[in-house]
Motif scaffolding. Structure first.
Motif, PDB file in Angstrom:
ATOM      1  N   ALA A  81       0.841  -1.189   0.000  1.00 16.34           N
ATOM      2  CA  ALA A  81       0.000   0.000   0.000  1.00 16.34           C
ATOM      3  C   ALA A  81       0.879   1.242   0.000  1.00 16.34           C
ATOM      4  N   LEU A  82       0.405   2.282  -0.654  1.00 17.92           N
ATOM      5  CA  LEU A  82       1.111   3.554  -0.698  1.00 17.92           C
ATOM      6  C   LEU A  82       0.108   4.674  -0.438  1.00 17.92           C
ATOM      7  N   ALA A  83       0.365   5.509   0.560  1.00 16.60           N
ATOM      8  CA  ALA A  83      -0.504   6.648   0.859  1.00 16.60           C
ATOM      9  C   ALA A  83      -0.169   7.802  -0.078  1.00 16.60           C
ATOM     10  N   VAL A  84      -1.197   8.404  -0.657  1.00 17.58           N
ATOM     11  CA  VAL A  84      -1.019   9.512  -1.596  1.00 17.58           C
ATOM     12  C   VAL A  84      -2.014  10.617  -1.267  1.00 17.58           C
ATOM     13  N   ARG A  85      -1.857  11.760  -1.955  1.00 18.73           N
ATOM     14  CA  ARG A  85      -2.718  12.911  -1.656  1.00 18.73           C
ATOM     15  C   ARG A  85      -4.024  12.809  -2.434  1.00 18.73           C
ATOM     16  N   GLY A  86      -4.855  11.884  -1.995  1.00 19.45           N
ATOM     17  CA  GLY A  86      -6.140  11.665  -2.641  1.00 19.45           C
ATOM     18  C   GLY A  86      -6.018  10.721  -3.822  1.00 19.45           C
ATOM     19  N   ALA A  87      -7.154  10.156  -4.217  1.00 21.92           N
ATOM     20  CA  ALA A  87      -7.166   9.219  -5.341  1.00 21.92           C
ATOM     21  C   ALA A  87      -6.712   9.886  -6.636  1.00 21.92           C
ATOM     22  N   ASP A  88      -6.928  11.196  -6.759  1.00 21.18           N
ATOM     23  CA  ASP A  88      -6.525  11.885  -7.989  1.00 21.18           C
ATOM     24  C   ASP A  88      -5.020  11.831  -8.184  1.00 21.18           C
ATOM     25  N   GLU A  89      -4.255  11.945  -7.100  1.00 23.24           N
ATOM     26  CA  GLU A  89      -2.807  11.833  -7.246  1.00 23.24           C
ATOM     27  C   GLU A  89      -2.410  10.417  -7.640  1.00 23.24           C
ATOM     28  N   ALA A  90      -3.143   9.421  -7.149  1.00 25.97           N
ATOM     29  CA  ALA A  90      -2.852   8.041  -7.537  1.00 25.97           C
ATOM     30  C   ALA A  90      -3.006   7.866  -9.047  1.00 25.97           C
ATOM     31  N   ILE A  91      -4.061   8.427  -9.604  1.00 27.03           N
ATOM     32  CA  ILE A  91      -4.283   8.353 -11.052  1.00 27.03           C
ATOM     33  C   ILE A  91      -3.138   9.022 -11.797  1.00 27.03           C
ATOM     34  N   ASP A  92      -2.787  10.225 -11.359  1.00 23.96           N
ATOM     35  CA  ASP A  92      -1.720  10.986 -11.998  1.00 23.96           C
ATOM     36  C   ASP A  92      -0.385  10.253 -11.923  1.00 23.96           C
ATOM     37  N   LEU A  93      -0.078   9.671 -10.761  1.00 22.72           N
ATOM     38  CA  LEU A  93       1.173   8.942 -10.591  1.00 22.72           C
ATOM     39  C   LEU A  93       1.274   7.756 -11.541  1.00 22.72           C
ATOM     40  N   LEU A  94       0.190   7.023 -11.698  1.00 19.37           N
ATOM     41  CA  LEU A  94       0.216   5.855 -12.588  1.00 19.37           C
ATOM     42  C   LEU A  94       0.461   6.268 -14.035  1.00 19.37           C
ATOM     43  N   VAL A  95      -0.185   7.345 -14.466  1.00 19.97           N
ATOM     44  CA  VAL A  95       0.023   7.821 -15.839  1.00 19.97           C
ATOM     45  C   VAL A  95       1.469   8.254 -16.028  1.00 19.97           C
ATOM     46  N   ARG A  96       1.995   9.039 -15.088  1.00 20.99           N
ATOM     47  CA  ARG A  96       3.358   9.552 -15.236  1.00 20.99           C
ATOM     48  C   ARG A  96       4.407   8.461 -15.094  1.00 20.99           C
ATOM     49  N   THR A  97       4.087   7.398 -14.349  1.00 21.32           N
ATOM     50  CA  THR A  97       5.050   6.320 -14.161  1.00 21.32           C
ATOM     51  C   THR A  97       5.166   5.441 -15.394  1.00 21.32           C
ATOM     52  N   PHE A  98       4.043   5.106 -16.011  1.00 17.02           N
ATOM     53  CA  PHE A  98       4.075   4.073 -17.048  1.00 17.02           C
ATOM     54  C   PHE A  98       3.864   4.587 -18.472  1.00 17.02           C
ATOM     55  N   CYS A  99       3.541   5.843 -18.647  1.00 15.49           N
ATOM     56  CA  CYS A  99       3.239   6.345 -19.992  1.00 15.49           C
ATOM     57  C   CYS A  99       4.226   7.419 -20.418  1.00 15.49           C
ATOM     58  N   GLN A 100       4.509   7.427 -21.714  1.00 17.18           N
ATOM     59  CA  GLN A 100       5.365   8.446 -22.300  1.00 17.18           C
ATOM     60  C   GLN A 100       4.524   9.403 -23.136  1.00 17.18           C
ATOM     61  N   PRO A 101       4.706  10.700 -22.951  1.00 15.00           N
ATOM     62  CA  PRO A 101       3.916  11.689 -23.706  1.00 15.00           C
ATOM     63  C   PRO A 101       4.079  11.518 -25.208  1.00 15.00           C
ATOM     64  N   GLY A 102       2.954  11.644 -25.917  1.00  9.77           N
ATOM     65  CA  GLY A 102       2.979  11.572 -27.361  1.00  9.77           C
ATOM     66  C   GLY A 102       3.205  10.191 -27.935  1.00  9.77           C
ATOM     67  N   ARG A 103       3.257   9.194 -27.074  1.00 13.26           N
ATOM     68  CA  ARG A 103       3.565   7.846 -27.562  1.00 13.26           C
ATOM     69  C   ARG A 103       2.588   6.797 -27.053  1.00 13.26           C
ATOM     70  N   ASP A 104       2.321   6.815 -25.765  1.00  8.88           N
ATOM     71  CA  ASP A 104       1.523   5.746 -25.163  1.00  8.88           C
ATOM     72  C   ASP A 104       0.047   6.134 -25.064  1.00  8.88           C
ATOM     73  N   LYS A 105      -0.783   5.119 -24.763  1.00  8.11           N
ATOM     74  CA  LYS A 105      -2.227   5.311 -24.663  1.00  8.11           C
ATOM     75  C   LYS A 105      -2.756   4.668 -23.385  1.00  8.11           C
ATOM     76  N   VAL A 106      -3.884   5.202 -22.924  1.00  2.96           N
ATOM     77  CA  VAL A 106      -4.642   4.554 -21.859  1.00  2.96           C
ATOM     78  C   VAL A 106      -6.050   4.303 -22.364  1.00  2.96           C
ATOM     79  N   LEU A 107      -6.749   3.375 -21.713  1.00  5.53           N
ATOM     80  CA  LEU A 107      -8.139   3.076 -22.044  1.00  5.53           C
ATOM     81  C   LEU A 107      -9.053   3.584 -20.930  1.00  5.53           C
ATOM     82  N   VAL A 108     -10.158   4.223 -21.320  1.00  2.00           N
ATOM     83  CA  VAL A 108     -11.187   4.646 -20.367  1.00  2.00           C
ATOM     84  C   VAL A 108     -12.544   4.212 -20.914  1.00  2.00           C
TER      85      VAL A 108
END
Length: 358
Positions: A81-108
């Protein structure tokens, strides 16, 4: 040993050395002169004189207590478990950790929580949309077809703003299909209202599963801004590298630890049961109104209602001082209003305002 997370993470993150804050480096001594802090605090009232030292670089006690709470006596191997500043930061951290700008994609899968798409696109990562079906369940074949192209898939269960729980068999099918390609992120912000539907236990079987949690909803700590990531160590090792120094303020940690105590959890569960009773009463009452087309089933602390006709019920309620959430910006939710569940008196006033319109 190579894991899916190690294959997905960009080389820049893989080679990143976490910022070496004073608390991360640590040390033993009786005079602390390593962090450019004041040795004595300034008293601004309400105990502020005790806040002159930086907090733990990662609040381990808070993370461990939340992990124990989330498992509720069950044993799950390889879970952190990792404590973060709200669920929104968790979302942001995952995107910044695993995705590269202009190259990668996520699904919603809209309609769903808009922060998934916002965090991705603000980082110049494309958000590919696979809309929910008419019953607000997942379009599993289309999702599976897109998985090889996406680093992350964001799911919300119970879902915001529709209020429904995603079918467990669909999540299982997607986890099976994504094991070699995609991290599946399940946002369980509202899980206390449907605790039997959690997928936390599946992380041991599917290390590509990540769960997001928060204290903002059932625990009533929205202003505190405390959330959590639950994941396999292979995922967490990379996410933790991007966490800012001292992410959780000491007052936040202390309030959160109190909420997660035995007494705090018991109080939350009692309050949640009362809220669910008010929610179900409100649903029963409001669905009898002629201008109501559909009241969607809810496993959350809100109700999504579709009204008949072109008039905006949101504006009618706002004129009477009742602020709700207009969902008409999403084509799938035309004429829909999302109403949070408050006290019995607040919901009675809302019901009477709707009757006035009728």
């Amino acid at each position: 040993m190579e894991t899916l997370a190690s294959r997905l993470v960009p080389e820049a993150v893989k080679n990143l050395i976490p910022y070496q804050s004073a608390r991360r480096i640590g040390g033993q001594g009786h005079i602390w002169l390593n962090a450019n802090e004041l040795e004595q605090g300034c008293d601004y009232g309400e105990g502020s004189g005790a806040y002159h030292r930086y907090p733990d670089f990662l609040p381990h006690q808070l993370a461990e207590r939340y992990l124990a709470y989330s498992l509720n006596g069950r044993e799950v191997q390889d879970l952190e478990a990792l404590a973060v500043r709200g669920a929104d930061e968790a979302i942001d951290l995952l995107v910044r950790t695993f995705c590269q700008p202009g190259r990668d994609k996520v699904l919603v899968c809209p309609p769903t929580y808009a922060m998934y798409e916002f965090c991705a696109e603000s980082f110049m990562v494309e958000a590919v949309k696979v809309p929910l079906l008419d019953n607000f369940q997942l379009n599993v074949p289309q999702i599976c077809a897109q998985l090889p192209q996406a680093k992350l898939l964001f799911l919300c269960s119970p879902n915001n703003p529709t209020g429904n729980v995603i079918r467990q068999e669909d999540i299982h099918a997607i986890l099976e299909a994504s094991q070699s390609s995609t991290l599946v992120v399940v946002d369980e912000a509202y899980i206390e209202f449907a605790p039997d539907t959690t997928v936390v236990d599946l992380i041991a079987q599917y290390p590509n599963l990540v769960v997001i949690r928060t204290l903002s909803k059932a625990f009533g700590l929205a202003a505190v801004r405390c959330g959590f990531l639950l994941a396999d160590p292979g995922v967490m090792t990379y996410v933790a590298r991007l966490v800012a120094p001292y992410p959780i303020a000491d007052p936040v940690a202390q309030i959160s630890l109190s909420a997660l105590s035995e007494t705090g959890v018991a109080r939350m569960r009692t309050q949640t049961a009362s809220l669910i009773a008010v929610r179900d009463w409100f649903i029963d009452q409001v669905q009898q109104l002629p201008m109501v087309e559909t009241v969607y089933p809810s496993a959350t602390n809100f109700v999504l209602i579709r009204f008949r006709g072109p008039e905006c019920i949101y504006s009618h309620l706002l004129d009477r001082g009742i602020v709700t959430r207009n969902q008409a910006h999403d084509p799938a939710l035309n004429h829909c209003v999302r109403i949070s569940v408050g006290s019995k008196n607040s919901m009675l006033e809302t019901l009477n305002a709707l009757k006035e319109y009728n």
